[in-house]
Design a protein around this motif. Sequence first.
Motif, PDB file in Angstrom:
ATOM      1  N   GLU A 383     -18.475   8.367   1.645  1.00 48.41           N
ATOM      2  CA  GLU A 383     -18.053   8.401  -0.456  1.00 48.41           C
ATOM      3  C   GLU A 383     -19.440   8.479  -1.133  1.00 48.41           C
ATOM      4  OE1 GLU A 383     -16.722   4.265   0.933  1.00 48.41           O
ATOM      5  OE2 GLU A 383     -15.381   4.231   2.241  1.00 48.41           O
ATOM      6  N   SER A 384     -20.728   8.948  -0.019  1.00 46.21           N
ATOM      7  CA  SER A 384     -22.160   9.377  -0.901  1.00 46.21           C
ATOM      8  C   SER A 384     -21.568  10.785  -1.549  1.00 46.21           C
ATOM      9  CB  SER A 384     -22.718   8.761  -0.700  1.00 46.21           C
ATOM     10  OG  SER A 384     -22.886   7.249   0.236  1.00 46.21           O
ATOM     11  N   SER A 385     -21.525  11.144  -2.739  1.00 45.90           N
ATOM     12  CA  SER A 385     -20.946  12.440  -2.845  1.00 45.90           C
ATOM     13  C   SER A 385     -22.959  12.438  -3.697  1.00 45.90           C
ATOM     14  CB  SER A 385     -20.100  12.765  -3.983  1.00 45.90           C
ATOM     15  OG  SER A 385     -18.795  12.649  -3.693  1.00 45.90           O
ATOM     16  N   TRP A 386     -23.719  11.487  -3.316  1.00 49.36           N
ATOM     17  CA  TRP A 386     -24.643  11.565  -4.428  1.00 49.36           C
ATOM     18  C   TRP A 386     -25.971  11.518  -3.636  1.00 49.36           C
ATOM     19  CZ3 TRP A 386     -29.075   9.202  -2.502  1.00 49.36           C
ATOM     20  CH2 TRP A 386     -28.276   7.910  -1.751  1.00 49.36           C
ATOM     21  N   LEU A 387     -25.456  11.089  -2.091  1.00 45.29           N
ATOM     22  CA  LEU A 387     -26.403  11.633  -0.870  1.00 45.29           C
ATOM     23  C   LEU A 387     -26.307  13.364  -0.900  1.00 45.29           C
ATOM     24  CD1 LEU A 387     -28.543  10.750   1.286  1.00 45.29           C
ATOM     25  CD2 LEU A 387     -26.365  10.164   2.330  1.00 45.29           C
ATOM     26  N   LEU A 388     -25.441  13.740  -0.940  1.00 39.90           N
ATOM     27  CA  LEU A 388     -24.846  14.750  -0.046  1.00 39.90           C
ATOM     28  C   LEU A 388     -25.279  15.991  -1.832  1.00 39.90           C
ATOM     29  CD1 LEU A 388     -23.904  17.852   0.684  1.00 39.90           C
ATOM     30  CD2 LEU A 388     -21.078  16.743  -0.886  1.00 39.90           C
ATOM     31  N   VAL A 389     -25.195  15.860  -2.532  1.00 40.79           N
ATOM     32  CA  VAL A 389     -26.465  16.257  -3.440  1.00 40.79           C
ATOM     33  C   VAL A 389     -27.802  16.621  -2.970  1.00 40.79           C
ATOM     34  CG1 VAL A 389     -26.524  16.469  -6.298  1.00 40.79           C
ATOM     35  CG2 VAL A 389     -24.696  16.134  -5.753  1.00 40.79           C
ATOM     36  N   MET A 390     -28.204  15.834  -3.147  1.00 45.73           N
ATOM     37  CA  MET A 390     -29.549  15.209  -3.151  1.00 45.73           C
ATOM     38  C   MET A 390     -30.024  16.124  -2.002  1.00 45.73           C
ATOM     39  SD  MET A 390     -30.973  13.832  -5.519  1.00 45.73           S
ATOM     40  CE  MET A 390     -32.239  13.018  -4.802  1.00 45.73           C
ATOM     41  N   PHE A 467     -23.204  26.847  -4.935  1.00 45.52           N
ATOM     42  CA  PHE A 467     -23.619  26.416  -6.457  1.00 45.52           C
ATOM     43  C   PHE A 467     -25.221  26.257  -6.103  1.00 45.52           C
ATOM     44  CE2 PHE A 467     -24.451  23.852  -9.454  1.00 45.52           C
ATOM     45  CZ  PHE A 467     -23.920  24.349 -10.595  1.00 45.52           C
ATOM     46  N   GLY A 468     -26.087  25.114  -5.219  1.00 47.82           N
ATOM     47  CA  GLY A 468     -27.459  24.581  -5.552  1.00 47.82           C
ATOM     48  C   GLY A 468     -28.141  25.417  -5.289  1.00 47.82           C
ATOM     49  N   ALA A 469     -27.769  26.444  -4.370  1.00 43.99           N
ATOM     50  CA  ALA A 469     -29.127  27.310  -3.476  1.00 43.99           C
ATOM     51  C   ALA A 469     -29.456  28.171  -5.103  1.00 43.99           C
ATOM     52  CB  ALA A 469     -28.622  28.357  -2.751  1.00 43.99           C
ATOM     53  N   LEU A 470     -28.045  28.507  -5.721  1.00 42.99           N
ATOM     54  CA  LEU A 470     -28.360  29.895  -7.054  1.00 42.99           C
ATOM     55  C   LEU A 470     -29.061  29.234  -7.590  1.00 42.99           C
ATOM     56  CD1 LEU A 470     -24.816  31.534  -6.572  1.00 42.99           C
ATOM     57  CD2 LEU A 470     -26.848  32.344  -6.148  1.00 42.99           C
ATOM     58  N   THR A 471     -28.513  27.393  -8.049  1.00 42.11           N
ATOM     59  CA  THR A 471     -29.360  27.208  -8.882  1.00 42.11           C
ATOM     60  C   THR A 471     -30.479  27.249  -9.260  1.00 42.11           C
ATOM     61  OG1 THR A 471     -27.460  25.472  -9.422  1.00 42.11           O
ATOM     62  CG2 THR A 471     -29.340  24.900 -10.656  1.00 42.11           C
ATOM     63  N   ILE A 515     -31.572  18.094 -11.616  1.00 44.20           N
ATOM     64  CA  ILE A 515     -30.548  19.106 -11.738  1.00 44.20           C
ATOM     65  C   ILE A 515     -29.011  18.150 -10.827  1.00 44.20           C
ATOM     66  CG2 ILE A 515     -29.222  21.123 -11.362  1.00 44.20           C
ATOM     67  CD1 ILE A 515     -32.871  22.146 -11.815  1.00 44.20           C
ATOM     68  N   GLY A 516     -29.582  17.934  -9.995  1.00 42.55           N
ATOM     69  CA  GLY A 516     -28.071  17.369  -8.914  1.00 42.55           C
ATOM     70  C   GLY A 516     -27.715  16.049  -9.688  1.00 42.55           C
ATOM     71  N   PHE A 517     -28.755  15.864 -10.479  1.00 44.30           N
ATOM     72  CA  PHE A 517     -27.507  14.700 -11.493  1.00 44.30           C
ATOM     73  C   PHE A 517     -25.927  15.436 -12.628  1.00 44.30           C
ATOM     74  CE2 PHE A 517     -27.081  11.677 -14.952  1.00 44.30           C
ATOM     75  CZ  PHE A 517     -27.218  10.392 -14.648  1.00 44.30           C
TER      76      PHE A 517
END
Length: 558
Positions: A383-390, A467-471, A515-517
């Motif tokens: 449920e913690s999508s923010w943790l995944l992105v970070m 997407f994160g790697a390319l960013t 950026i992750g935000f």
Amino acid sequence: MTTFYIKILFILRPLFIRLGVNFDQLAAIVEVKLKMDNRRTRFNQMNKKQQESNASFYWTLLLYAFLSSIFGFFVYISASVTAVYSMAFAYVMFMLAMTLITDFSSVILDSNDNAVLLPRPIDDRTLLIARITHILMYLLSMMFALSLPVLVATIIKYGVFVGFIFLIISLLLLILIVFLTNIFYLVLMKFTSEEKLRNIINSFQIILTFIFMGGYRIVGRLVNFEALQSSLELKAMWWHYLIPPIWMGNSMNVAINHQFDGSKFLFIFLTLTVPFMVFFLVNNVLSESFGQKIAGMDVAKREERVPNQVKSNGFVGRLAQIFTGTPIEHGAFEFVWKLTSRDRKFKLRVYPSLAYLLIYPIFMIGAGKSEGSFSQQIENLRESSWLLVMMIYLCFSILLTIRLQISQSEEFKASWIFTIAPLTHPGEVLSGAFRSVMVKFMLPIILLLSIILPIIWGGDIIDDIFFGALTVINIALLNAISSRDNKLPFSTEVRNNSGGTFLRTMLYMIATGMIGFIHFFLMKVSYVILVFAIFQLILALYLLKKYRELGWEKVSME
């Protein structure tokens, strides 16, 4: 600044003499080292002398003070003295330890001045204490910057006397962390051969990084926001006596609330005695044969070996053929790959920072809810999508960290070869180096995340990973293409004492977090990330082509 440090040194002269140190020799060594740090000069392509500025160090101190201001605010509003000061001391200890490991470990093990110092009648104790004192001069400034907001809040809320107590305890913390960290190095030097020490030192630093981060997270879990709001003090547990910030937090509680019992007495005893016990152990036991061990490392490093036959089409060569497009790119790819594997001092500077970036996401997982069974905790993580992105962006900031270090080398004067080579576009060298870093350091992380993260969050997050790697890749390329200060691989002098390696890593973590935000909100819409990832890939290919075409006007040589 050097004059100020030397004056402090002479004030402490009686202490050094009582420790059995030759003070005149120590003062001379430390003064020369400080002057070398501040007066380092170099020449550019036009042979004009340039003076290195200390502005970056002062900006580092200012940023440390700014980051610590949140703890000053907590001290002012918190009702729990032990909790808030334990957290503040844990933060200061963590920052000093990480700075010491990432920026100053190479100073203790440096063998560059052996030819000057070792033939002279300098005993091992004086040589070791001189090196540690040199480090302490910089860490003292960092400690004051980290502690200043808490010190101001303490004086405002509790008075000058309590503020003075806080300052004394902070100094004891600095002594503890410096000598405790160096005990590990000295024990290794005492019980291992010089060659083995050179081989295992990076692995050992990664272990130290894990230990200090683990201790910081333990205090963070123990002292949560509810504990800060509560006026109830923490009940002493047996394992509290193993964690220095909790000793010091309880000592501040005694100074403020005058609550004294058996456990508080033991905490105060540990706070006041352990730093000096550690110092005694380093000075009287582990300093023996320090000079010989350092000399042995240098001899081991210079031993002549039969060179291995170079395979023209080995593993690295095949990777270079796949990921590069020109012969110059191919050569730069192999050059950077092999040098980052063989250069011990490069690994000493870089690998602890990389370990920090890779270990931190593990502790981020522990920041979530810990109640319930293991399966319930996994559900909470999903449920913690923010943790995944970070986690994605923190891991990929490795690329940015390596780019800060890839240009530095102790043999930077050999970079004259770049200026005489028939290079029309030095961007080919920069591009080859960039591709080598991506393949060697970033690609394994992409594969690792693609295996581990889908186990928790499901297979539909693969597009988020790419997407994160390319960013991160595109940000690095845009920064390089727009800059007129690009550095060729291993062409600039190593800057050991700016204290900025770890701090720059932290700044990149903040930037990638921003950026992750944005990524966090984009991933809420179906297929948006996949579409943007395709555009990111096209942009990355275009930027790599432009990066390859950079001319000399975009490159700065020292």
